[in-house]
Write a protein that holds these residues in place. Sequence first.
Motif, PDB file in Angstrom:
ATOM      1  N   GLU A 103      12.602  -9.193  -3.098  1.00 51.76           N
ATOM      2  CA  GLU A 103      12.954  -9.855  -1.975  1.00 51.76           C
ATOM      3  C   GLU A 103      14.086 -10.953  -2.251  1.00 51.76           C
ATOM      4  O   GLU A 103      15.159 -11.113  -1.498  1.00 51.76           O
ATOM      5  N   HIS A 104      13.751 -11.936  -3.084  1.00 51.12           N
ATOM      6  CA  HIS A 104      14.580 -12.908  -3.455  1.00 51.12           C
ATOM      7  C   HIS A 104      16.073 -12.422  -3.768  1.00 51.12           C
ATOM      8  O   HIS A 104      17.126 -12.816  -3.455  1.00 51.12           O
ATOM      9  N   VAL A 105      16.013 -11.431  -4.744  1.00 50.11           N
ATOM     10  CA  VAL A 105      16.958 -10.784  -5.282  1.00 50.11           C
ATOM     11  C   VAL A 105      18.064 -10.284  -4.141  1.00 50.11           C
ATOM     12  O   VAL A 105      19.251 -10.323  -4.082  1.00 50.11           O
ATOM     13  N   THR A 106      17.389  -9.520  -3.192  1.00 53.66           N
ATOM     14  CA  THR A 106      18.016  -8.764  -1.915  1.00 53.66           C
ATOM     15  C   THR A 106      18.688  -9.972  -1.081  1.00 53.66           C
ATOM     16  O   THR A 106      19.926  -9.752  -0.829  1.00 53.66           O
ATOM     17  N   VAL A 107      18.176 -11.260  -1.074  1.00 55.95           N
ATOM     18  CA  VAL A 107      18.628 -11.984  -0.245  1.00 55.95           C
ATOM     19  C   VAL A 107      19.949 -12.481  -0.885  1.00 55.95           C
ATOM     20  O   VAL A 107      20.857 -12.706  -0.269  1.00 55.95           O
ATOM     21  N   ILE A 108      19.834 -12.850  -2.256  1.00 56.52           N
ATOM     22  CA  ILE A 108      21.129 -13.184  -2.925  1.00 56.52           C
ATOM     23  C   ILE A 108      22.041 -11.975  -2.722  1.00 56.52           C
ATOM     24  O   ILE A 108      23.322 -12.491  -2.482  1.00 56.52           O
ATOM     25  N   LEU A 109      21.829 -11.022  -2.976  1.00 56.42           N
ATOM     26  CA  LEU A 109      22.904  -9.840  -3.032  1.00 56.42           C
ATOM     27  C   LEU A 109      23.490  -9.866  -1.620  1.00 56.42           C
ATOM     28  O   LEU A 109      24.782  -9.657  -1.455  1.00 56.42           O
ATOM     29  N   ASN A 110      22.708 -10.090  -0.559  1.00 57.51           N
ATOM     30  CA  ASN A 110      23.394 -10.000   0.895  1.00 57.51           C
ATOM     31  C   ASN A 110      24.429 -11.441   1.199  1.00 57.51           C
ATOM     32  O   ASN A 110      25.433 -11.044   1.999  1.00 57.51           O
ATOM     33  N   TYR A 111      24.406 -12.212   0.244  1.00 61.70           N
ATOM     34  CA  TYR A 111      25.308 -13.500   0.150  1.00 61.70           C
ATOM     35  C   TYR A 111      26.320 -13.473  -0.875  1.00 61.70           C
ATOM     36  O   TYR A 111      27.132 -14.611  -0.763  1.00 61.70           O
ATOM     37  N   LEU A 112      26.334 -12.519  -1.577  1.00 62.62           N
ATOM     38  CA  LEU A 112      27.356 -12.820  -2.693  1.00 62.62           C
ATOM     39  C   LEU A 112      28.690 -12.286  -2.203  1.00 62.62           C
ATOM     40  O   LEU A 112      29.022 -11.660  -1.202  1.00 62.62           O
ATOM     41  N   SER A 113      29.692 -13.008  -2.472  1.00 59.04           N
ATOM     42  CA  SER A 113      31.264 -13.126  -2.194  1.00 59.04           C
ATOM     43  C   SER A 113      31.783 -11.568  -2.822  1.00 59.04           C
ATOM     44  O   SER A 113      31.263 -11.268  -3.909  1.00 59.04           O
ATOM     45  N   PRO A 114      32.814 -11.314  -2.206  1.00 58.79           N
ATOM     46  CA  PRO A 114      33.319  -9.806  -3.074  1.00 58.79           C
ATOM     47  C   PRO A 114      33.670 -10.028  -4.356  1.00 58.79           C
ATOM     48  O   PRO A 114      33.664  -8.974  -5.059  1.00 58.79           O
ATOM     49  N   GLU A 115      34.074 -11.045  -4.900  1.00 61.99           N
ATOM     50  CA  GLU A 115      34.300 -11.164  -6.124  1.00 61.99           C
ATOM     51  C   GLU A 115      33.114 -10.869  -7.279  1.00 61.99           C
ATOM     52  O   GLU A 115      33.361 -10.587  -8.393  1.00 61.99           O
ATOM     53  N   TYR A 116      31.874 -10.688  -6.697  1.00 62.85           N
ATOM     54  CA  TYR A 116      30.687 -10.356  -7.569  1.00 62.85           C
ATOM     55  C   TYR A 116      30.303  -8.856  -7.347  1.00 62.85           C
ATOM     56  O   TYR A 116      29.303  -8.395  -7.402  1.00 62.85           O
ATOM     57  N   GLU A 117      31.283  -8.067  -6.871  1.00 65.42           N
ATOM     58  CA  GLU A 117      31.218  -6.670  -6.490  1.00 65.42           C
ATOM     59  C   GLU A 117      30.549  -5.999  -7.601  1.00 65.42           C
ATOM     60  O   GLU A 117      29.657  -5.099  -7.480  1.00 65.42           O
ATOM     61  N   SER A 118      31.189  -6.327  -8.844  1.00 68.38           N
ATOM     62  CA  SER A 118      30.595  -5.330 -10.197  1.00 68.38           C
ATOM     63  C   SER A 118      29.211  -5.759 -10.247  1.00 68.38           C
ATOM     64  O   SER A 118      28.391  -4.950 -10.835  1.00 68.38           O
ATOM     65  N   VAL A 119      28.923  -6.926 -10.066  1.00 64.71           N
ATOM     66  CA  VAL A 119      27.245  -7.391 -10.397  1.00 64.71           C
ATOM     67  C   VAL A 119      26.601  -6.491  -9.200  1.00 64.71           C
ATOM     68  O   VAL A 119      25.439  -6.098  -9.734  1.00 64.71           O
ATOM     69  N   LEU A 120      26.755  -6.592  -8.126  1.00 66.42           N
ATOM     70  CA  LEU A 120      26.189  -6.004  -6.898  1.00 66.42           C
ATOM     71  C   LEU A 120      26.121  -4.243  -7.419  1.00 66.42           C
ATOM     72  O   LEU A 120      24.882  -4.146  -7.187  1.00 66.42           O
ATOM     73  N   THR A 121      27.051  -3.975  -7.942  1.00 70.77           N
ATOM     74  CA  THR A 121      26.881  -2.286  -8.358  1.00 70.77           C
ATOM     75  C   THR A 121      25.861  -2.231  -9.334  1.00 70.77           C
ATOM     76  O   THR A 121      25.068  -1.124  -9.345  1.00 70.77           O
ATOM     77  N   ILE A 122      26.112  -3.230 -10.373  1.00 72.99           N
ATOM     78  CA  ILE A 122      25.091  -2.903 -11.420  1.00 72.99           C
ATOM     79  C   ILE A 122      23.597  -3.191 -11.145  1.00 72.99           C
ATOM     80  O   ILE A 122      22.693  -2.322 -11.512  1.00 72.99           O
ATOM     81  N   ILE A 123      23.221  -4.339 -10.254  1.00 71.79           N
ATOM     82  CA  ILE A 123      21.863  -4.482  -9.761  1.00 71.79           C
ATOM     83  C   ILE A 123      21.440  -3.291  -8.825  1.00 71.79           C
ATOM     84  O   ILE A 123      20.335  -2.910  -9.230  1.00 71.79           O
ATOM     85  N   THR A 124      22.264  -2.962  -7.796  1.00 70.14           N
ATOM     86  CA  THR A 124      21.783  -1.890  -7.019  1.00 70.14           C
ATOM     87  C   THR A 124      21.577  -0.540  -7.669  1.00 70.14           C
ATOM     88  O   THR A 124      20.768   0.586  -7.256  1.00 70.14           O
ATOM     89  N   ALA A 125      22.231  -0.339  -8.776  1.00 71.77           N
ATOM     90  CA  ALA A 125      22.225   1.051  -9.353  1.00 71.77           C
ATOM     91  C   ALA A 125      21.211   1.061 -10.500  1.00 71.77           C
ATOM     92  O   ALA A 125      20.824   2.289 -10.785  1.00 71.77           O
ATOM     93  N   SER A 126      20.607   0.040 -10.620  1.00 70.99           N
ATOM     94  CA  SER A 126      19.485  -0.135 -11.810  1.00 70.99           C
ATOM     95  C   SER A 126      18.150   0.750 -11.284  1.00 70.99           C
ATOM     96  O   SER A 126      17.925   0.323 -10.256  1.00 70.99           O
ATOM     97  N   PRO A 127      17.695   1.535 -12.234  1.00 69.27           N
ATOM     98  CA  PRO A 127      16.417   1.998 -11.816  1.00 69.27           C
ATOM     99  C   PRO A 127      15.366   1.361 -11.723  1.00 69.27           C
ATOM    100  O   PRO A 127      14.269   1.495 -11.222  1.00 69.27           O
TER     101      PRO A 127
END
Length: 64
Positions: free
Chosen positions: A21-45
């Motif tokens: 839940e903590h990670v999800t909240v941070i993901l929701n507030y990331l700026s577009p410049e962190y799109e690559s991190v968002l992709t890595i985190i959400t794609a991780s099994p």
Amino acid sequence: MKIKGYCDSLASCGEAISEQEHVTVILNYLSPEYESVLTIITASPVPYSVQGFITKLLDAEARQ
């Protein structure tokens, strides 16, 4: 740090949130410049820990 403060406040009231839940909240507030991190985190099994996620964010910030 602001989100960590909120999580700590919730925990002190007996309403702790999970690492996911903590990670999800941070993901929701990331700026577009962190799109690559968002992709890595959400794609991780395997779910990232908060510390693992912060490490990824710091690595991305160092590259920018």
